[in-house]
Structures are given as structure tokens and as C-alpha cells.
Design an enzyme around this catalytic site. Structure first.
Site, mmCIF file in Angstrom:
data_model
loop_
_atom_site.group_PDB
_atom_site.id
_atom_site.type_symbol
_atom_site.label_atom_id
_atom_site.label_comp_id
_atom_site.label_asym_id
_atom_site.label_seq_id
_atom_site.Cartn_x
_atom_site.Cartn_y
_atom_site.Cartn_z
ATOM 1 N N TYR A 115 3.949 -1.399 -11.515
ATOM 2 C CA TYR A 115 3.767 -2.207 -10.449
ATOM 3 C C TYR A 115 2.282 -2.939 -10.845
ATOM 4 C CZ TYR A 115 1.711 -4.343 -6.212
ATOM 5 O OH TYR A 115 1.128 -5.060 -5.166
ATOM 6 N N ASP A 124 4.125 7.100 -4.431
ATOM 7 C CA ASP A 124 4.180 5.968 -3.430
ATOM 8 C C ASP A 124 5.731 5.715 -3.028
ATOM 9 O OD1 ASP A 124 2.957 2.511 -3.862
ATOM 10 O OD2 ASP A 124 4.253 3.430 -2.412
ATOM 11 N N ILE A 152 7.358 3.782 -0.962
ATOM 12 C CA ILE A 152 7.375 2.287 -0.261
ATOM 13 C C ILE A 152 8.649 2.019 -0.377
ATOM 14 C CG2 ILE A 152 6.723 0.945 -2.266
ATOM 15 C CD1 ILE A 152 5.516 -0.943 -0.341
ATOM 16 N N LYS A 210 8.768 -3.200 2.175
ATOM 17 C CA LYS A 210 10.035 -3.276 1.682
ATOM 18 C C LYS A 210 11.038 -2.902 2.542
ATOM 19 C CE LYS A 210 7.190 -4.159 -1.756
ATOM 20 N NZ LYS A 210 6.872 -5.640 -2.165
#
Lengths: 474, 473
Positions: free
Chosen positions: B145, B231, B233, B273
Site C-alpha cells: 500500500y 494489518d 483491514i 473497508k
């Protein structure tokens, strides 16, 4: 099981977050035994929290009358999806406009704020830290007049590595910051190789409760301009000013003082105090320096205001008649509380620093100290928490240079609770006075009953009074 | 005199990267079906807009949650004043339960180990501040990312050393790549404090496999001073919950609760998300280490979650009927949308990395490059942004080691818009082939022949690609 401390960062294992300070100890005492008029009338009354609970009714009424302001009601639901995805760090335009307008009204319309310069942050806490990240490198320093808000140690220094250089102010001139004190602090720093990047202060001041006069503001601005260092004004208590000289913002001074380099001027604001909305985490960085606006805006990603909250506030703060009435009421209600409390203290012979703003007063208890030391201040404070059951904040937690001053908040409770607190203070003060009289007369009697020789021998010797005597303990 | 800090004047916020430049171009000329039908379609934004209807209908049925009321009584004042960095307990409980549900309750989360932050952006930065000193390093598998350059490095002074992953094995993390990254860090005199993975991955759209997790856990068991941050997410975007393996599950299944590894594994989460609520800034750090929790909690003061939002979401997430329905629908809609993009691209002769999660596909456009270079990738990307009018993210902005890969998002638009995007891409590819075919000497002017030509071009095109490939090898 817990990790070897070396596995975490220095920040994580150190104590520079400052939460081991006595400022927070009082909170802990309150948390363990909180006052409640019915459920716990003997509990600790919280007077260490600078909250504004005086005007929430006005906001509640507005909410009831304006269901469209919420994106989650039937009236406002159409806006839900757009708002829910909105994470642009510029913030909602209507929100920025409303904040700029609110800030203008809080300064009596005497200044203009541009909405493009309004940058969001995670409360003023986030705003102050962000400005340090923008203006200073690790090891650089900022001057801060004392006494100052206890959490500045965390907000300005902890993760940024920026040093705080205190500029001492004294009660002899009501703690006003002087040119001499500034120059002296600046020079000392220079001599020790410390790079001063700016001056930061709260105006109105926490814990003093005073707003800066025009002359002092001119002095400050001339000082920073002369040295070409930054000036950060935390104006979080702007709307709580209720008496002369009224609130003079640095934004106003800029208009008058053309020669001052605008790239050095930055304002921190928040709705936590003026509007009593600390839970909504609305902080603002307002800078006259374009590069700082850009940088602070990028950093705001780490603490954006919830779009749900932005949207709600955009609606409420665009309602000019609501805002004007609200600001009028804040000032009025703060003034009233201030009067009740200071008059109540005056009646028992306790004075406060003369103040015209804020949600607190700085109480002068120097007469009640055993001696003019911070140890005595701490001892007195412990008694006030443990025996009088009021949580107030000792001056040392604000880095006050003189012992004996205590910040006492008055806007975070109802009037009855305030009266209860005054009652408790009164009992304590009278008792303390009685004990002092007794101690004095005991000592005087002691003087008379001994012959001068024995007096010389015995009274001056500490062995005369048993160390365990209750008269020795304050 | 330097008026500003180094942080203010440098560009390690990374916002001069193409990832953000594409956004800027989009902002100048955004597609709108009515007002600007020829504008740029945003496919560079990993947003989940597929389930708002479910959220909106819940809100209409639950008016109290939004109007600061509980059981009809106003709790406005309580919420307005609530700034305790421990967070609203009923919100944290609901969030912990939701996280468990996302993992089909194969593991459970203790709300005391949760720290609320202003989005995952803040959670990741805060974890860096807690686990690493300036100058320390974290190892990250590439591609990653683009925002990590800002979130992990900018104000913290932490360095990122890449674990190089390649298309040869579907960009999976290998033991060799991990060891090499570790050695590289040592060469650069950097003290490695941890590894950070995104699981499911952004930009790959794949869940981390058991094999990869085994490699990672073995590594941190061996190297006792290294943390693992996962992570997660995108956990709720895995098309099938059984294919997503959380690091929490590894801790449980491998009985690591009483080992030091337990304290060195941390999770980052967010509702941006899974629930499609990035505007609400709801992030969280989950750790079994009480010192990390303690430090992170204090740091959360710089980015707390609005109490107004905490309250609304606590009601939402406590409604188990809602969460069950939502998670199921979300997975199904995302899967269908991904299918639409994948088959649409296949029809144009464009392949994707096989994915099972996320809001995007990792698209293989290597065959459309004029050369196997990042310059060619940029050239192609600019064409796609300015001529095809699609904002997609070039692999280089994600630190991909090989040119030609692009992240294309599919969940932030309507079906019609996605179809239009595919149509535009098809036209571009067809014209591109036509141009190339012209160069090879074929005339392709007749539109009647177009369909036949397309088939021929596809054949021609594939041939030429292979030729080129062979030449370069």
C-alpha cells in the site's frame, strides 16, 4: 507475560507522556471514588477537569429542532453514503466554512478567517503536536510561559522530541509574561546551544484564566518578529472571555501590526472548551504560512475529524442566529459561575488570581502552606484530595514557579455541586485557620512558660516537639 | 534560516508519488454519468460502496443510535463530554465481537486489548512509535500500500526494507526473500524491529497462505526481538471467510499463548473497508502485550474516535442480525463484482493475479508495455489516465519490483460505470493492437471487418508478445 522492555521503542517505555504527574493522580483519586449527589455524596468532587458543561442544553435544543443535520435520521439519510466515504483531508467545505465563521463570531467579527486555511486535527491535542512536527526538528525548542497547561509536556514534546524551555512568570505582576523574561530565556538557550524555533502560549491562559492585553500581545509579536521565530497561539478558550479587556486574538493583532512576518503566526483552536464538545475531537490548525497549511493538512490524516461529526457541525455552526446566541450565553454563564465561586471563596478569606476567562480560577493558598516549598504544596494538595475530597490541580503540575497556587475548575458540574464544594472548602479553611491559631498560641505559651535560658535551649531545638505530634504534621 | 522542520520540507510523506498524482488528475476531471460522462473514472480508490443500502436501511430502523439517544433518553451530554482514551466500552465490546465474527468466531478478541485510533492510518503510525525508534526498520513484502511510506516512516523516522516478491510464484512471501531482506537491512546498518504484512493483501487482493504464515512465524520464533504486525483491514472482504487466516488463529492453533511470540504479534483493523465507512475514522490496534496497549492508548490522544461515531457504531455492531446479514452480503457482492472485472479483462486479453479478497484486482498489463521498464509502465499509465480516462494505480507506486502490474479497484462505483470502464479499456487495447498491426503492415480501415480483425489482432498480438519476450530473454 510481558515483553523485555528493549523490544519496545524508547517512547513506549519512557515516561515522557507525563501521565505519572500529580495532575493525573487527582483524576485517579476521583475515578476511584467519584462524587454523586445521591449515590455517593461523600465522594471526591471533580474540580480538576476543565470542561464546559454550561451550555449543552442549547445544543440539545438545536439538535431536536434540526433532524436533517444528522446523516443517520430519516431527514438526513440521503447524505449518508457521500459523507460516510468522505475522507479527504481537506475536510468538508461546509465544515471549514462553518468553523471559520464560528471563529470569526467568537472574535466579535473583528477578524476574517479563510476556510482554505482551516486544517483539521485530533482535537487541540493533535493540533499542537502537528504544529511542532511542522515547525521544529527533534532537539529544537519552543519557549512556553509558566504556568502552562500540564499536558503540553506530552503534546509538544513526547513524540516530536521538541524541548520546552519555560519562561518564568511571577505573581508579583499577576504572572504576566515580560519582555525581559522572554529575552532572558532566549539568551540562556542560545548560550547552551539550544535552537529556539518559537514561542507557544494559550490565550486565554490555562491555568491563569486571563486573556492577554493589547500591550502584552504587541510585546510578544515584536519579540518573535525580531528573532524571526514562530508564534503559536492556542486560543481554545476564546469564547469563555467574560470581562475586560475582552478577547484580543493574535488574528486581530496581525491586522494592526503590518511589519510582523505572517509566516510566523499560527493559531490552534478547538470546540472542546467553547462548545463543550471534547468527545467530538474537533481540533483546528490555522496558519498564515502556506507551507505549514500544506504540511499540517497532510499530517491531519493521522487525526481527521469524523465526517459524521463534520457534517453535523457544518449544519449547526452555519446557523448564525444559533451561534450568536450560543456565544452570548457561554460568556454570560461562565461569568456567573466565576462570580459565585470567587465570591464564595472570598467569604472564607481565600483569594484567586484576578481573571476574566477560562473554566477555572487560580486559587491562592500560599497562606495555608507550612512553608513556601513545593513539598508543602504537595502535602496540602494530598489533604485536599483525601480529606476535603475535592480534586484540584496543584500549581507545580503547571510548572508554576511559586508554590501555593491551585487551579480549580467550576464549569463541569451543576450549581448545587459547586455549593457543596464551597461548603467543604469553607469547613477545611476554617479548621485550618483554627489549627494554625492553636499552633501559634501553643508556641507562644511555650515561649512564656520557660525562662529565657531554657527557651533558648529548648524551643530552638527540634526535640521539643515530638516528631509524632499531630501539630507537626500539616 | 530554516523556518520549518525537515519533515515539512522533505517529501517522505510520499504525496508526490504517482498514486496521489492520479488522484489529482481525477479531481480535475471526475467522471459523472450525467454531468461529465467523458471524465476520468476513479479506479484508484479502494473504497467499498457496495453495501450502503443495507447500512441505510438499518439506520432508518434505528433512529436512536443517530440522535444521541439510548432507550429514548438523550445521552447527548454524556457523549459530548466523553474523551476518555480508553474508548466507549460498549463500542469496543461490539467491535471486538465484530472482529471475531469476521473470522467466523474461530478466535475471540478481548476488548481490553483494543486501542481505538483515528483510522488504520493512525493505528499503523502509532504502532511504529511504540515498537521502533527512529532509524529502526520494518520489513514489508512488496508490492505494498503506497500510504505506508507516509504512515510508517514520515514522522516516526522508521525505515522500510522490502521483502521482494515476484510474479513467478504469485507474489508469495518466500523464506529466501525474507532472509534476503533481513540481510539487506543489516547491510544498511538498520536494526530490524519487525515485519508488517497486509492480510488480505493490498494491492494483491489475496489472503496470506498458511505456508506464508508458517514462514513468518518461524522467523519471529527464531528472531526473538522481532514483531509481526498484521494489518487485517480487509478481513471482511475475503470472498470466503474460511480462506482468510488471521495471525490470531496461528497463535491459537500453534498454542503460542504462553510464549513470548504471543506478545510480539499485533493486529491493525479499521471499519473503512469492510463497512465502507472511511469518513468516520475508526481504526484499532489489537495486541496481547499490555505495555504496547498502555503506550498506544496514551498515544491515541492524538487521534481519538469521535464519541458521536463510537456511539452510532456500537449500536450498529451490537445488532447481530445486522452484522450476520451484512458480512454475508458484502462478501457475495464483492465476489460478483470481482468476477465482472476479471471476466471483462479476460475478454480483452488482460489477465489478473488470481485473487480471493479485497476491493481491487492486481492486473497484468506487462504485455501492453513498450519495454520491460518502469518508464514504459509510466508511459502506459499516463495513456490510461489521460487517453482511456481511467485512474488506476501503477505497480511502481506500490513498490512492485516488476513493471507492468496495475491495481484496479472495482467496488467504488456502480455496475454501469464498471462496464463503461471495461469498454473504454477494450477500445484502447483494440486501437493499440490496430496501431501495432499497422506497423506490421496490415490495413484495418473497414469497420465491417472490425470483429474479424479483432480476433485476428488478438492472435497477432499474442504472437508478437511472445516474440518480444523471447528477444528480451
Amino acid at each position: 507475560m510481558s515483553l523485555d522492555k528493549n523490544l519496545l521503542s524508547k517512547l513506549a517505555v519512557g515516561d515522557k507522556h507525563g501521565e505519572d504527574s500529580p495532575y493525573f493522580d487527582g483524576w485517579k483519586a476521583y475515578d476511584n471514588n467519584p462524587f454523586h449527589p445521591e449515590h455517593n455524596p461523600q465522594g471526591v468532587i471533580q474540580m480538576g477537569l476543565a470542561e464546559n458543561q454550561l451550555c449543552s442544553d442549547l445544543i440539545k435544543d438545536w439538535i431536536k429542532a434540526n433532524p436533517h443535520a444528522s446523516i443517520c435520521t430519516a431527514e438526513g439519510i440521503d447524505g449518508f453514503s457521500d459523507i460516510a466515504v468522505f475522507q479527504d483531508y481537506h475536510g468538508l467545505k461546509q465544515f471549514r466554512q462553518a468553523i471559520a465563521a464560528f471563529m470569526e463570531r467568537a472574535r466579535g467579527g473583528r477578524v476574517r478567517f479563510e476556510e482554505e486555511r482551516v486544517v483539521m486535527s485530533g482535537g487541540a491535542t493533535g493540533a499542537n503536536e502537528t504544529l511542532m512536527f511542522c515547525l521544529a526538528d527533534r532537539g529544537d525548542a519552543f519557549l512556553v510561559p509558566t504556568p502552562y497547561y500540564a499536558a503540553f509536556d506530552r503534546d509538544l514534546s513526547w513524540r516530536t522530541g521538541v524541548r520546552i524551555i519555560p519562561v518564568e512568570c511571577n505573581s508579583s505582576n499577576n504572572f504576566q509574561v515580560t519582555k525581559q523574561a522572554l529575552e532572558s530565556a532566549y539568551l540562556n538557550a542560545q548560550e547552551t546551544g539550544i535552537k529556539i524555533k518559537g514561542l507557544i502560549l494559550a490565550n486565554p491562559s490555562n491555568p491563569l484564566g486571563t486573556s492577554l492585553g493589547r500591550e502584552t500581545l504587541q510585546t510578544l509579536m515584536d519579540f518573535i518578529n525580531d528573532k524571526q521565530i514562530h508564534l503559536v497561539c492556542d486560543e481554545i478558550y476564546a469564547a469563555t472571555v467574560f470581562a475586560e479587556p475582552g478577547f484580543i486574538s493574535v488574528a486581530e493583532m496581525i491586522q494592526e501590526m503590518d511589519h510582523v512576518n505572517r509566516d510566523l503566526i499560527h493559531i490552534v483552536y478547538s470546540l472542546s472548551k467553547d462548545m463543550g464538545l471534547p468527545g467530538f475531537r474537533v481540533g483546528v490548525v490555522y496558519s498564515y504560512n502556506d507551507a505549514v497549511v500544506t504540511c499540517a493538512r497532510r499530517m491531519s490524516s493521522f487525526g481527521l475529524v469524523s465526517s459524521q461529526t463534520q457534517s453535523f457541525l457544518a449544519a449547526m455552526l452555519s446557523d448564525q442566529s444559533f451561534v450568536d446566541n450560543f456565544l452570548k450565553e457561554v460568556s454570560k454563564r461562565v461569568a456567573k459561575r466565576h462570580l459565585i465561586f470567587t465570591e464564595g471563596l472570598k467569604e472564607m478569606g481565600v483569594s484567586c488570581l484576578r481573571s476574566n476567562a477560562g473554566l477555572f480560577v487560580l486559587m491562592d493558598l500560599r497562606q495555608m502552606l507550612r512553608d513556601q516549598t513545593f513539598e508543602s504544596e504537595m502535602a496540602l494538595w494530598r489533604i485536599i484530595i483525601d480529606k476535603v475530597k475535592i480534586n484540584i490541580s496543584p500549581g507545580s503540575s503547571f510548572h508554576c514557579s511559586e508554590p501555593g497556587w491551585f487551579r480549580v475548575c467550576f464549569a463541569n458540574m451543576d450549581e448545587d455541586t459547586l455549593q457543596t464544594a464551597l461548603q467543604r472548602m469553607k469547613s477545611f479553611v476554617l479548621r485550618h485557620r483554627e489549627n494554625k491559631k492553636k499552633r501559634k498560641s501553643f508556641q507562644e505559651n511555650l515561649k512564656l512558660s520557660f525562662s529565657s535560658k531554657m527557651y533558648d535551649e529548648h524551643v530552638r531545638s527540634p526535640r521539643l516537639l515530638s516528631p509524632h505530634s499531630p501539630l507537626v504534621r500539616t | 534560516m530554516d523556518l520549518l522542520s525537515r519533515k515539512a520540507t522533505c517529501n517522505s510523506h510520499g504525496q508526490d508519488s504517482s498514486y496521489f498524482l492520479g488522484w489529482e488528475e481525477y479531481e480535475k476531471n471526475p467522471y459523472d454519468v450525467v454531468k461529465n460522462p467523458h471524465g476520468i473514472i476513479q479506479m484508484g480508490l479502494a473504497e467499498n460502496q457496495l453495501c450502503f443500502d443495507i447500512l441505510e436501511s438499518w439506520l432508518i430502523q434505528n433512529p436512536d443510535a443517530a440522535s444521541f439517544k439510548r432507550d429514548g433518553q438523550s445521552i447527548f451530554r454524556e457523549l459530548a463530554l466523553f474523551q476518555d482514551y480508553h474508548g466507549l466500552s460498549y463500542f469496543k465490546n461490539a467491535l471486538a465481537d465484530f472482529m471475531s465474527e469476521n473470522r467466523q468466531n474461530r478466535v475471540s478478541f478481548d476488548s481490553n486489548n483494543l486501542v481505538l485510533t483515528a483510522g488504520a492510518t493512525s493505528a499503523n503510525e502509532t504502532l511504529m512509535f511504540c515498537l521502533a525508534n527512529p532509524g529502526d526498520a520494518f520489513l514489508l513484502p512488496t508490492p505494498y500500500y503506497p500510504g505506508f511510506d507516509r504512515d510508517l516512516k514520515w514522522r516516526t523516522g522508521v525505515e522500510i526494507v522490502p521483502i521482494q516478491c515476484s510474479s513467478s510464484n504469485g507474489f508469495r512471501i518466500t523464506e529466501l526473500a525474507l532472509e534476503e531482506a533481513y540481510e539487506q537491512a543489516k547491510k544498511l546498518n538498520l536494526n530490524v524491529k519487525g515485519i508488517l504484512i497486509t492480510n488480505p493483501s493490498n494491492p494483491l487482493g489475496t489472503t496470506t497462505t498458511q505456508t506464508e504464515l508458517n514462514i513468518l512465524f518461524e522467523f519471529i520464533s527464531k528472531n526473538k526481538n522481532i514483531h509481526l504486525v498484521s494489518d487485517e483491514i480487509y478481513s471482511g472482504t475475503a470472498f470466503s471467510s474460511s480462506e482468510f487466516i488471521s495471525v490470531m488463529e496461528i497463535l491459537k492453533n500453534n498454542h503460542l499463548e504462553n510464549t513470548d511470540v504471543f506478545n510480539r504479534v499485533h493486529i491493525v483493523y479499521s471499519l473503512s473497508k469492510d463497512l465502507g465507512l472511511p469518513g468516520f475514522r475508526v481504526g484499532a490496534i489489537y495486541s496481547n502485550d499490555k505495555d504496547v496497549i498502555s503506550a498506544a492508548t496514551k498515544m491515541s490522544s492524538f487521534g481519538l474516535v469521535s464519541s458521536q461515531t463510537q456511539y452510532l457504531l456500537s449500536s450498529l455492531l451490537s445488532d447481530k442480525k445486522f452484522t450476520k446479514k451484512y458480512l454475508r452480503e458484502n462478501q457475495s457482492r464483492l465476489k460478483n463484482r470481482q468476477r465482472m472485472l476479471v471476466t471483462g479483462l479476460e475478454a480483452i486479453g488482460i489477465g489478473c493475479l488470481k485473487s480471493n479478497a479485497g476491493l481491487f484486482c492486481w492486473v497484468d498489463m506487462r504485455h501492453l508495455l513498450s519495454s520491460k521498464t518502469f518508464e514504459a509502465e509510466m508511459e502506459l499509465w499516463k495513456k490510461i489516465v489521460y487517453e482511456v480516462k481511467l485512474n488506476i494505480s501503477p505497480g511502481s507506486s506500490c513498490h512492485c519490483e516488476e513493471p507492468g502490474w496495475f491495481r484496479v479497484c472495482f467496488a467504488n462505483m456502480s455496475e454501469e460505470t464498471l462496464k463503461l470502464a471495461l469498454k473504454r479499456l477494450k477500445n484502447f487495447v483494440d486501437n493499440g493492437i490496430l496501431t501495432r498491426s499497422c506497423q506490421v503492415g496490415q490495413s484495418l480501415k473497414s469497420s465491417r471487418k472490425k470483429t474479424t480483425m479483432t480476433t485476428v489482432s488478438n492472435w497477432v498480438f499474442r504472437l508478437s508478445f511472445h516474440d518480444r519476450d523471447a528477444e528480451e530473454r
